[in-house]
Scaffold this motif. Structure first.
Motif, PDB file in Angstrom:
ATOM      1  N   ALA A   1      -0.791  -8.605  -5.154  1.00 25.76           N
ATOM      2  CA  ALA A   1      -1.442  -9.757  -5.803  1.00 25.76           C
ATOM      3  C   ALA A   1      -2.759  -9.132  -7.061  1.00 25.76           C
ATOM      4  O   ALA A   1      -3.478  -8.433  -6.055  1.00 25.76           O
ATOM      5  CB  ALA A   1      -1.838 -10.951  -5.346  1.00 25.76           C
TER       6      ALA A   1
ATOM      7  N   SER B   1      -9.263  -1.795  -1.118  1.00 19.80           N
ATOM      8  CA  SER B   1     -10.224  -2.837  -1.581  1.00 19.80           C
ATOM      9  C   SER B   1     -11.499  -2.199  -1.362  1.00 19.80           C
ATOM     10  O   SER B   1     -12.657  -2.540  -1.718  1.00 19.80           O
ATOM     11  CB  SER B   1     -10.266  -4.268  -0.935  1.00 19.80           C
TER      12      SER B   1
ATOM     13  N   ALA C   1       0.744 -12.321  -7.306  1.00 19.00           N
ATOM     14  CA  ALA C   1       0.239 -13.403  -8.425  1.00 19.00           C
ATOM     15  C   ALA C   1      -0.880 -12.415  -9.187  1.00 19.00           C
ATOM     16  O   ALA C   1      -1.243 -11.754  -8.475  1.00 19.00           O
ATOM     17  CB  ALA C   1      -0.262 -14.412  -7.573  1.00 19.00           C
TER      18      ALA C   1
ATOM     19  N   ARG D   1      -4.120  -1.711  -3.912  1.00 22.23           N
ATOM     20  CA  ARG D   1      -5.440  -1.126  -4.476  1.00 22.23           C
ATOM     21  C   ARG D   1      -6.170  -1.262  -3.241  1.00 22.23           C
ATOM     22  O   ARG D   1      -6.475  -2.406  -2.650  1.00 22.23           O
ATOM     23  CB  ARG D   1      -5.957  -1.958  -5.338  1.00 22.23           C
TER      24      ARG D   1
HETATM   25  C1  COA Z   1      -0.213  -6.439  -0.768  1.00 25.78           C
HETATM   26  C2  COA Z   1       0.440  -7.552   0.181  1.00 25.78           C
HETATM   27  C3  COA Z   1       1.786  -7.936   0.056  1.00 25.78           C
HETATM   28  C4  COA Z   1       0.042  -7.127   1.691  1.00 25.78           C
HETATM   29  O1  COA Z   1       0.289  -7.942   2.496  1.00 25.78           O
HETATM   30  P1  COA Z   1       0.733  -7.735   4.020  1.00 25.78           P
HETATM   31  O2  COA Z   1       1.747  -6.560   4.073  1.00 25.78           O
HETATM   32  O3  COA Z   1       1.168  -9.004   4.764  1.00 25.78           O
HETATM   33  O4  COA Z   1      -0.690  -7.108   4.598  1.00 25.78           O
HETATM   34  P2  COA Z   1      -1.802  -7.961   5.418  1.00 25.78           P
HETATM   35  O5  COA Z   1      -2.337  -8.848   4.420  1.00 25.78           O
HETATM   36  O6  COA Z   1      -1.205  -8.288   6.712  1.00 25.78           O
HETATM   37  O7  COA Z   1      -2.697  -6.716   5.775  1.00 25.78           O
HETATM   38  C5  COA Z   1      -2.431  -5.372   6.664  1.00 25.78           C
HETATM   39  C6  COA Z   1      -3.543  -4.930   6.839  1.00 25.78           C
HETATM   40  O8  COA Z   1      -3.999  -3.981   5.394  1.00 25.78           O
HETATM   41  C7  COA Z   1      -5.215  -4.557   4.959  1.00 25.78           C
HETATM   42  N1  COA Z   1      -5.310  -4.693   3.592  1.00 25.78           N
HETATM   43  C8  COA Z   1      -4.447  -5.720   2.798  1.00 25.78           C
HETATM   44  N2  COA Z   1      -4.695  -5.510   1.579  1.00 25.78           N
HETATM   45  C9  COA Z   1      -5.585  -4.515   1.659  1.00 25.78           C
HETATM   46  C10 COA Z   1      -6.487  -4.028   0.238  1.00 25.78           C
HETATM   47  N3  COA Z   1      -5.995  -4.468  -0.768  1.00 25.78           N
HETATM   48  N4  COA Z   1      -7.290  -3.135   0.421  1.00 25.78           N
HETATM   49  C11 COA Z   1      -7.321  -2.731   1.973  1.00 25.78           C
HETATM   50  N5  COA Z   1      -6.676  -3.209   2.926  1.00 25.78           N
HETATM   51  C12 COA Z   1      -5.973  -4.080   2.928  1.00 25.78           C
HETATM   52  C13 COA Z   1      -5.542  -5.824   5.619  1.00 25.78           C
HETATM   53  O9  COA Z   1      -7.008  -6.006   6.152  1.00 25.78           O
HETATM   54  C14 COA Z   1      -4.655  -5.657   7.087  1.00 25.78           C
HETATM   55  O10 COA Z   1      -5.505  -4.783   7.907  1.00 25.78           O
HETATM   56  P3  COA Z   1      -5.450  -4.831   9.652  1.00 25.78           P
HETATM   57  O11 COA Z   1      -4.172  -4.415   9.799  1.00 25.78           O
HETATM   58  O12 COA Z   1      -6.503  -3.869   9.964  1.00 25.78           O
HETATM   59  O13 COA Z   1      -5.725  -6.218   9.823  1.00 25.78           O
HETATM   60  C15 COA Z   1      -0.421  -8.864   0.017  1.00 25.78           C
HETATM   61  O14 COA Z   1      -1.622  -8.734  -0.037  1.00 25.78           O
HETATM   62  C16 COA Z   1       0.003  -9.537  -1.353  1.00 25.78           C
HETATM   63  O15 COA Z   1      -0.678  -9.132  -2.243  1.00 25.78           O
HETATM   64  N6  COA Z   1       1.206 -10.315  -1.420  1.00 25.78           N
HETATM   65  C17 COA Z   1       1.387 -10.865  -2.810  1.00 25.78           C
HETATM   66  C18 COA Z   1       1.695 -12.481  -2.519  1.00 25.78           C
HETATM   67  C19 COA Z   1       1.881 -13.193  -3.771  1.00 25.78           C
HETATM   68  O16 COA Z   1       1.254 -12.966  -4.736  1.00 25.78           O
HETATM   69  N7  COA Z   1       3.132 -14.101  -3.943  1.00 25.78           N
HETATM   70  C20 COA Z   1       3.233 -14.630  -5.152  1.00 25.78           C
HETATM   71  C21 COA Z   1       2.652 -15.960  -5.125  1.00 25.78           C
HETATM   72  S1  COA Z   1       2.815 -16.998  -6.552  1.00 25.78           S
END
Ligand code: COA
Length: 391
Positions: free
Chosen positions: A332, A367, A316, A365
């Motif tokens: 996202a 964070s 998103a 990215r």
């Molecule tokens: C990028 C993305 C796919 C990652 O999701 P994921 O693989 O499930 O990752 P998680 O959220 O489980 O995070 C995994 C680890 O990375 C870390 N992490 C996630 N995003 C991070 C970021 N931007 N920066 C630093 N660390 C991050 C988490 O804190 C977690 O750490 P941990 O293992 O120590 O707990 C997800 O954040 C995302 O943006 N999804 C898009 C969903 C979307 O927009 N769908 C459309 C709807 S309209």
């Protein structure tokens, strides 16, 4: 424009085709004529005219692409064509009646011949005094050697190309559209169809007199796809968001904020909540998240034609300015442009453009540091089947 080679039935007994053999003979006679080539595409259309006779649009209920060459030959003979980017506007009831005599052999054969259905409906339209004014029958041919810029061959020709895309007969980039902006008129799109600028005030007065308001939905060169084509197995929550010329694969869902431009689209099941710019093609089982965008080449200086592979997710409010292979995810809110510096897992930094087209990438990215990272994803997006049945 038309040099009518058409002979009357009395002069040419082959004209009345009572058997399939008659028809086959007739078609081969036409096809052996000097200069004749089978068209790449053709269609029988209904065009709207302005009060000054300018063509505003053309609806092709059943466009033909690399098919139905017999019908093409019949139409060509009736209009005296020499098949090169030809468009004829002189359909009349008597021409249609003559054409239909060539199809006498297939009356009642139990098969639906779509071009004949269109011809008969056009005949009814021309016959009835209650038919909408300002409509004219059109037949348009695109030759196989469509090397030059086809869109310059007129409004009907341009509309036929857009129909071929939206009917899934050609894929995006599969037919020339280069000069289409200078070919298409900038119409007012209303509840009464397209209206030319010079006619709008009069038509509004007429509508007011009838006590039904004239509703203007927009002013644009491209109309909404659903006003001309009904692709099977798709959902389009807001018709105004998908332009004619978009290619939507079976099972695609375009939500209210999704947008699909012409010469762009989805090849199969996809969820589109973001924007697919002109020229962009999205592979099966991919998800363009809410508010996400994919860079196009129409404006803004971008030149790279972008494609997205299968099982990709643009998160998103994210965005992408490079092509993605299969199983790629953009976090996202992250916009990856071609020049974005990307930190790889081995510590090297590359421009995103060097990763264009690769598969199995997760862009995220960090964070804490702000750096854009490319990692190998643990999995890939799977779509919710129930959202894509679209029956
Ligand atoms: C990028 C993305 C796919 C990652 O999701 P994921 O693989 O499930 O990752 P998680 O959220 O489980 O995070 C995994 C680890 O990375 C870390 N992490 C996630 N995003 C991070 C970021 N931007 N920066 C630093 N660390 C991050 C988490 O804190 C977690 O750490 P941990 O293992 O120590 O707990 C997800 O954040 C995302 O943006 N999804 C898009 C969903 C979307 O927009 N769908 C459309 C709807 S309209």
């Amino acid at each position: 424009m038309s040099h009518r080679l058409h002979r009357s039935i009395e002069e040419d007994p082959l004209s009345t085709c009572t058997t399939k053999n008659d028809f086959t003979d007739f078609v081969s006679q036409v096809e052996q004529g000097a200069g004749y080539v089978r068209p790449r595409a053709f269609g029988i259309g209904i065009a709207s005219l302005s009060s000054t006779g300018a063509l505003l649009d053309t609806w092709f209920p059943f466009p033909n692409h690399e098919a139905n060459y017999g019908t093409a030959a019949v139409l060509a003979e009736a209009f005296g064509y020499t098949h090169r980017h030809a468009t004829f506007y002189n359909f009349s009831v008597s021409v249609i009646d003559d054409i239909l005599t060539r199809f006498a052999w297939c009356e009642g054969d139990g098969t639906t011949h779509h071009n004949i259905v269109v011809l008969k409906r056009l005949r009814t339209l021309l016959l009835h005094s209650s038919s909408p004014t300002g409509k004219v029958g059109v037949v348009c041919f695109i030759p196989p050697d469509d090397h030059d810029d086809g869109a310059r061959h007129g409004v009907a020709d341009a509309y036929l190309r857009l129909h071929l895309l939206s009917h899934r007969l050609v894929k995006p980039h599969g037919i020339k559209l280069n000069d289409i902006f200078s070919t298409l008129p900038n119409n007012y799109w209303t509840n009464e169809g397209p209206i030319a600028e010079e006619d709008l005030e009069t038509r509004r007065f007429e509508a007011t007199a009838r006590r039904y308001p004239l509703l203007v939905h927009g002013r644009d060169k491209f109309p909404p796809l659903l006003d001309y084509v009904q692709p099977t197995g798709v959902r389009i929550a807001d018709a105004s968001r998908v332009r004619l010329g978009a290619y939507l694969g079976q099972g695609s869902t375009v939500m209210h904020e999704g947008f699909v431009n012409f010469n762009a689209g989805t090849l199969g099941v996809s969820m589109v909540e973001g924007r697919i710019s002109s020229g962009v093609v999205v592979g099966t089982n991919s998800d363009i998240g809410g508010g996400a965008s994919i860079m196009g080449t129409l404006s803004g200086g971008g030149k790279m034609i972008i494609s997205i592979g299968e099982h990709c997710l643009i998160g998103a409010n994210g965005g992408i300015g490079i092509s993605l292979g299969d199983r790629c995810t953009i976090e996202a809110g992250l916009y990856v442009t071609a020049s974005t510096k990307v930190l790889l897992e081995d510590g090297t930094v590359v421009k995103a453009a060097t990763l264009s087209g690769h598969s199995d990438m997760l862009f995220i990215r960090d964070s804490q540091s702000g750096a854009v990272n490319m990692r190998r994803p643990k999995g890939h997006v799977t779509l919710n089947d129930t959202l894509h049945k679209n029956t």
